[in-house]
Design an enzyme around this catalytic site. Structure first.
Site, mmCIF file in Angstrom:
data_model
loop_
_atom_site.group_PDB
_atom_site.id
_atom_site.type_symbol
_atom_site.label_atom_id
_atom_site.label_comp_id
_atom_site.label_asym_id
_atom_site.label_seq_id
_atom_site.Cartn_x
_atom_site.Cartn_y
_atom_site.Cartn_z
ATOM 1 N N LEU A 41 -19.828 1.875 -2.213
ATOM 2 C CA LEU A 41 -21.103 1.687 -2.936
ATOM 3 C C LEU A 41 -22.263 1.523 -1.953
ATOM 4 C CD1 LEU A 41 -22.389 0.688 -5.889
ATOM 5 C CD2 LEU A 41 -22.514 -1.438 -4.623
ATOM 6 N N LEU A 42 -22.015 0.747 -0.872
ATOM 7 C CA LEU A 42 -23.114 0.413 0.045
ATOM 8 C C LEU A 42 -23.458 1.552 1.004
ATOM 9 C CD1 LEU A 42 -22.080 -3.306 0.683
ATOM 10 C CD2 LEU A 42 -24.003 -2.477 -0.708
ATOM 11 N N TYR B 148 0.843 -1.200 0.000
ATOM 12 C CA TYR B 148 0.000 0.000 0.000
ATOM 13 C C TYR B 148 0.879 1.251 0.000
ATOM 14 C CZ TYR B 148 -3.819 -3.163 1.422
ATOM 15 O OH TYR B 148 -4.735 -4.176 1.493
ATOM 16 N N GLY C 205 -24.610 4.252 -0.145
ATOM 17 C CA GLY C 205 -25.732 4.922 -0.795
ATOM 18 C C GLY C 205 -25.406 6.344 -1.232
ATOM 19 N N ALA D 176 -18.110 -2.340 -0.036
ATOM 20 C CA ALA D 176 -17.966 -2.365 -1.498
ATOM 21 C C ALA D 176 -17.364 -1.040 -1.976
ATOM 22 C CB ALA D 176 -19.295 -2.685 -2.184
ATOM 23 N N GLN D 177 -16.319 -0.623 -1.256
ATOM 24 C CA GLN D 177 -15.571 0.605 -1.569
ATOM 25 C C GLN D 177 -16.477 1.844 -1.583
ATOM 26 O OE1 GLN D 177 -13.054 -0.434 -4.983
ATOM 27 N NE2 GLN D 177 -11.596 -1.334 -3.543
HETATM 28 N N1 LIG Z 1 -6.346 -8.252 1.075
HETATM 29 C C1 LIG Z 1 -6.692 -7.613 -0.004
HETATM 30 O O1 LIG Z 1 -6.457 -8.057 -1.147
HETATM 31 C C2 LIG Z 1 -7.406 -6.294 0.150
HETATM 32 C C3 LIG Z 1 -8.039 -5.688 -0.954
HETATM 33 C C4 LIG Z 1 -8.729 -4.476 -0.751
HETATM 34 C C5 LIG Z 1 -8.754 -3.899 0.533
HETATM 35 N N2 LIG Z 1 -8.110 -4.508 1.574
HETATM 36 C C6 LIG Z 1 -8.139 -3.917 2.940
HETATM 37 O O2 LIG Z 1 -9.489 -3.661 3.306
HETATM 38 C C7 LIG Z 1 -9.635 -2.283 3.676
HETATM 39 C C8 LIG Z 1 -11.032 -1.819 3.308
HETATM 40 O O3 LIG Z 1 -11.361 -2.083 1.957
HETATM 41 P P1 LIG Z 1 -11.584 -0.934 0.877
HETATM 42 O O4 LIG Z 1 -10.898 0.283 1.304
HETATM 43 O O5 LIG Z 1 -11.265 -1.542 -0.451
HETATM 44 O O6 LIG Z 1 -13.178 -0.737 0.846
HETATM 45 P P2 LIG Z 1 -14.292 -0.283 1.914
HETATM 46 O O7 LIG Z 1 -13.781 -0.340 3.283
HETATM 47 O O8 LIG Z 1 -15.501 -1.059 1.556
HETATM 48 O O9 LIG Z 1 -14.575 1.236 1.466
HETATM 49 C C9 LIG Z 1 -13.837 2.303 2.007
HETATM 50 C C10 LIG Z 1 -14.398 3.616 1.457
HETATM 51 O O10 LIG Z 1 -15.800 3.704 1.716
HETATM 52 C C11 LIG Z 1 -16.153 5.032 2.071
HETATM 53 N N3 LIG Z 1 -16.665 4.984 3.467
HETATM 54 C C12 LIG Z 1 -16.063 4.454 4.556
HETATM 55 N N4 LIG Z 1 -16.832 4.603 5.657
HETATM 56 C C13 LIG Z 1 -17.951 5.247 5.260
HETATM 57 C C14 LIG Z 1 -19.102 5.683 5.945
HETATM 58 N N5 LIG Z 1 -19.278 5.482 7.250
HETATM 59 N N6 LIG Z 1 -20.078 6.308 5.216
HETATM 60 C C15 LIG Z 1 -19.933 6.524 3.881
HETATM 61 N N7 LIG Z 1 -18.842 6.121 3.178
HETATM 62 C C16 LIG Z 1 -17.851 5.480 3.876
HETATM 63 C C17 LIG Z 1 -14.872 5.857 1.959
HETATM 64 O O11 LIG Z 1 -14.774 6.397 0.645
HETATM 65 P P3 LIG Z 1 -15.395 7.845 0.194
HETATM 66 O O12 LIG Z 1 -15.638 8.661 1.414
HETATM 67 O O13 LIG Z 1 -14.352 8.404 -0.708
HETATM 68 O O14 LIG Z 1 -16.650 7.487 -0.555
HETATM 69 C C18 LIG Z 1 -13.799 4.815 2.148
HETATM 70 O O15 LIG Z 1 -12.555 5.161 1.574
HETATM 71 C C19 LIG Z 1 -8.491 -1.554 2.954
HETATM 72 O O16 LIG Z 1 -8.161 -0.340 3.577
HETATM 73 C C20 LIG Z 1 -7.381 -2.584 3.079
HETATM 74 O O17 LIG Z 1 -6.781 -2.508 4.357
HETATM 75 C C21 LIG Z 1 -7.470 -5.697 1.392
#
Ligand SMILES: NC(=O)c1ccc[n+]([C@@H]2O[C@H](COP(=O)([O-])OP(=O)(O)OC[C@H]3O[C@@H](n4cnc5c(N)ncnc54)[C@H](OP(=O)(O)O)[C@@H]3O)[C@@H](O)[C@H]2O)c1
Length: 326
Positions: free
Chosen positions: A204-205, A59, A207, A201-202
């Site tokens: 998406l969920l 990262y 809303g 879902a990064q």
């Molecule tokens: N092992 C692997 O291959 C792998 C792959 C991917 C991720 N990961 C790990 O998993 C962690 C989380 O996954 P991810 O970052 O891909 O996706 P996620 O946690 O599903 O989405 C994170 C994003 O969602 C939004 N968000 C977060 N909390 C929120 C809230 N309370 N209300 C509204 N929006 C919110 C933010 O983006 P905005 O505010 O910009 O909308 C945030 O950057 C990563 O940081 C990493 O440590 C591991």
């Protein structure tokens, strides 16, 4: 905060913090996020009882580990610090050297969880697990974990290590439910842990996004879920999340997280772009869904049929490289 009921040296919080966003150009949150907001997010997470912090050497090419190490300062007593090795040339001396490098960036005396970021398609796990075993023996690594592993390969990794591989970090959310088939039952029956990544879902969920309001950054530009058609198709699922959220005076994002951690062997590691998001995510640990609500969300998730495969990727490529519309 609620904690996992698994026998580990330190408690693992049901909601952790994902640190991919820290220092990653692909998320595009900028320098003031990396220099200030990230520290504030980590500080607040510690205050609220988060113990699980997840990062990886890849990262930001080490930047996420450095930022997390700086932000944690000396508040290390109760944290369960997790990082990952990208298994390129995973021979034992390389594994050992890479763990030391990660620990240095994290300013950590040991790594509570050292995970193999993804299965190496060519090299079997006996090779990497020799390094992991040596790291456990000298006390630099507490628990070994894997990520993106099938059940068969997880078990093979345990056989190669000669002891438990505590966790498998996989994509798990209302729009990615395949771990329910075999990983969750295995974790539950064997005292193992599924660490759910991208549990929102990064975003998406949450809303927050729809066909006319799409997020602009490289991570989500490359994620087919954010194609306009798929955002439109997700409307029913978001509506179901809103309905449950209203009943709990919560947000759709909180309900999406409560759904993920409903299973006793699952913890979630959402990333956060602000302290407010972190606070909201932590509060989701207290939400108990009723069976009816849980089933309603499962049913809404089953009805969501996004465009996937080649059709989705060609649209992503067209949108990205500007040939026609997505
Ligand atoms: N092992 C692997 O291959 C792998 C792959 C991917 C991720 N990961 C790990 O998993 C962690 C989380 O996954 P991810 O970052 O891909 O996706 P996620 O946690 O599903 O989405 C994170 C994003 O969602 C939004 N968000 C977060 N909390 C929120 C809230 N309370 N209300 C509204 N929006 C919110 C933010 O983006 P905005 O505010 O910009 O909308 C945030 O950057 C990563 O940081 C990493 O440590 C591991």
């Amino acid at each position: 905060m609620r904690y996992l009921n698994v026998d580990t040296a330190k408690k693992i919080s049901k909601i952790g913090l994902g640190a991919w966003q820290f220092g990653s150009k692909d998320w595009g949150y900028g320098d003031s996020y990396a220099d200030n907001v990230a520290d504030a997010i980590v500080g607040r997470a510690l205050e609220l009882g988060v113990t699980l912090f997840d990062t990886a050497e890849i990262y930001g090419y080490g930047r996420s580990e450095r930022i997390l190490g700086r932000a944690l300062g000396d508040k290390r007593e109760s944290i369960f610090l997790a990082t990952k090795i990208l298994p390129v040339l995973p021979v034992a001396p390389v594994v050992e050297q890479r763990a030391v490098a990660s620990a240095n960036r994290l300013k950590a005396r040991w790594l509570d969880l050292y995970q193999v970021h993804q299965p190496n398609p060519v090299v079997r796990d006996g090779t990497i697990m020799r390094g992991m075993r040596a790291l456990q023996q000298v006390g630099l690594v507490g628990e070994v974990g894997v990520s993106n592993y099938s059940l068969q390969r997880w078990r093979a990794a345990e056989h190669a290590l000669g002891s438990r591989v505590l966790s498998n970090q996989v994509l798990y959310s209302l729009v990615a439910r395949s771990p329910e088939r075999d990983l969750l039952p295995y974790a539950e029956s064997h005292g193992r842990v599924v660490i759910a990544y991208s549990p929102l879902a990064q975003g998406l969920l949450s809303g927050r996004y729809d066909r006319d309001h799409r997020p602009a950054n490289r991570v989500r530009a490359a994620n087919p879920l954010f194609l306009p058609e798929n955002l439109e198709r997700a409307e029913g699922l978001i509506a179901a999340l809103r309905e449950v959220a209203d009943a709990h005076s919560a947000t759709p994002a909180q309900i999406a997280l409560a759904w993920v951690i409903h299973h006793p062997s699952v913890v979630a590691i959402p990333g956060a772009s602000s302290v407010e998001q972190l606070e909201s995510n932590v509060a989701a640990a207290e939400i108990e869904l009723t069976d009816v609500e849980y089933q309603a969300l499962q049913a809404a998730a089953a009805r969501f049929q996004p465009i996937t495969g080649a059709a989705a990727w060609s649209r992503v490529a067209r949108a990205r490289f500007g040939r026609g519309t997505a």
